[in-house]
Design an enzyme around this catalytic site. Structure first.
Site, mmCIF file in Angstrom:
data_model
loop_
_atom_site.group_PDB
_atom_site.id
_atom_site.type_symbol
_atom_site.label_atom_id
_atom_site.label_comp_id
_atom_site.label_asym_id
_atom_site.label_seq_id
_atom_site.Cartn_x
_atom_site.Cartn_y
_atom_site.Cartn_z
ATOM 1 N N GLY A 60 55.882 57.985 55.222
ATOM 2 C CA GLY A 60 55.353 59.108 55.221
ATOM 3 C C GLY A 60 54.359 59.367 56.597
ATOM 4 N N TRP A 62 56.590 60.915 59.172
ATOM 5 C CA TRP A 62 57.239 62.428 59.627
ATOM 6 C C TRP A 62 56.196 63.864 58.747
ATOM 7 C CZ3 TRP A 62 62.365 63.847 61.106
ATOM 8 C CH2 TRP A 62 63.251 63.215 62.355
ATOM 9 N N ASP A 80 61.863 59.886 48.924
ATOM 10 C CA ASP A 80 62.073 59.356 49.011
ATOM 11 C C ASP A 80 63.598 58.414 47.617
ATOM 12 O OD1 ASP A 80 62.296 57.255 52.863
ATOM 13 O OD2 ASP A 80 62.430 56.388 50.597
ATOM 14 N N ASP A 96 66.620 58.233 43.728
ATOM 15 C CA ASP A 96 67.293 58.257 45.183
ATOM 16 C C ASP A 96 68.431 59.525 44.744
ATOM 17 O OD1 ASP A 96 70.134 57.777 45.946
ATOM 18 O OD2 ASP A 96 70.497 55.485 44.662
ATOM 19 N N ASP A 121 64.799 61.360 57.944
ATOM 20 C CA ASP A 121 65.527 60.496 58.534
ATOM 21 C C ASP A 121 65.864 58.907 58.028
ATOM 22 O OD1 ASP A 121 64.315 58.564 61.431
ATOM 23 O OD2 ASP A 121 61.978 58.175 60.474
ATOM 24 N N LYS A 161 68.115 62.163 61.379
ATOM 25 C CA LYS A 161 68.980 61.191 62.015
ATOM 26 C C LYS A 161 70.489 60.642 61.963
ATOM 27 C CE LYS A 161 66.333 57.751 61.797
ATOM 28 N NZ LYS A 161 65.867 55.869 60.690
#
Length: 216
Positions: A60, A62, A80, A96, A121, A161
């Site tokens: 958490g 970000w 997530d 997922d 990320d 990312k």
């Protein structure tokens, strides 16, 4: 014995890390918060009232930063595969992201709203074998870009990312077709030994006239 020593060294590095100490002091859930804060300081990416999607959000860090910056008039949808403790006014979807049902839940949460920013990320569990890790990482990047293409408003932004390696150059070219400006960022809070970088794409052009990007 070697494994125990490696684990010990990792723990020592972790707890000696100044960003870990800062996160504990500042109330952030992870050192990753400072990566986003550094990018925000340079690029002024997040603004009050924005609608944002945060992929790979747990634990958490970000989401904490983003929620504070967008304020009460903003909207944040986070997702997530791992659990994440709740954050006020943040819609969290656990699952997922490679599964279509999770994509559909995110799209349902977005509704008819046009999204201003997608941040990701996400990273796969790394094996240390580039031939295995790079395809997994690029797969997640492709899926994140697919989502961004579906939900971003014209002029919207995308931060993700990435790991440079096989498949990255093609991915970079695809993004350049979809956005006005594409830049790379390597925050000082990103560990030197980490191959991670952050790709910042600004000014979404929409999908008209650009290469179609299909979900795998």
């Amino acid at each position: 014995m070697a494994r125990s020593k490696t684990s010990h060294n990792w723990l020592k590095e972790h707890f000696d890390d100044k960003y870990v100490k800062m996160a504990q002091k500042d109330g952030y859930r992870s050192r990753a918060s400072y990566k986003l804060l550094e990018i925000q300081e340079k690029d002024k990416l997040i603004r009050p009232g924005m609608t944002v999607i945060d992929l790979g959000a747990a634990p958490g860090g970000w989401s904490q930063v983003t929620s504070r910056l967008i304020g009460g008039q903003g909207r944040l949808i986070a997702s997530d595969i791992l659990e994440m403790d709740s954050i006020p006014d943040v819609t969290f979807i656990q699952g997922d992201f490679t599964e279509d049902k999770i994509l559909e839940q995110i799209l349902e949460a977005v509704g008819n709203t046009q999204v201003d920013l997608v941040i990701s990320d996400m990273a796969p569990n790394m094996s240390g074998l580039s031939a295995v890790d790079m395809p997994r990482a690029m797969f997640l990047c492709e899926l994140a870009l697919d989502l961004a293409g579906r939900v971003l408003r014209p002029g919207g932004d995308f931060l993700i990312k990435v790991f440079q390696g096989e498949g990255f150059d093609v991915y970079h070219k695809d993004i350049r077709k979809l956005f006005d400006k594409v830049q790379m960022r390597k925050p000082s809070s990103s560990r030197d030994r980490s191959r991670e970088q952050y790709l910042l794409a600004r000014g979404f052009r929409g999908i008209d006239g650009a290469a179609s990007i299909e979900r795998f």
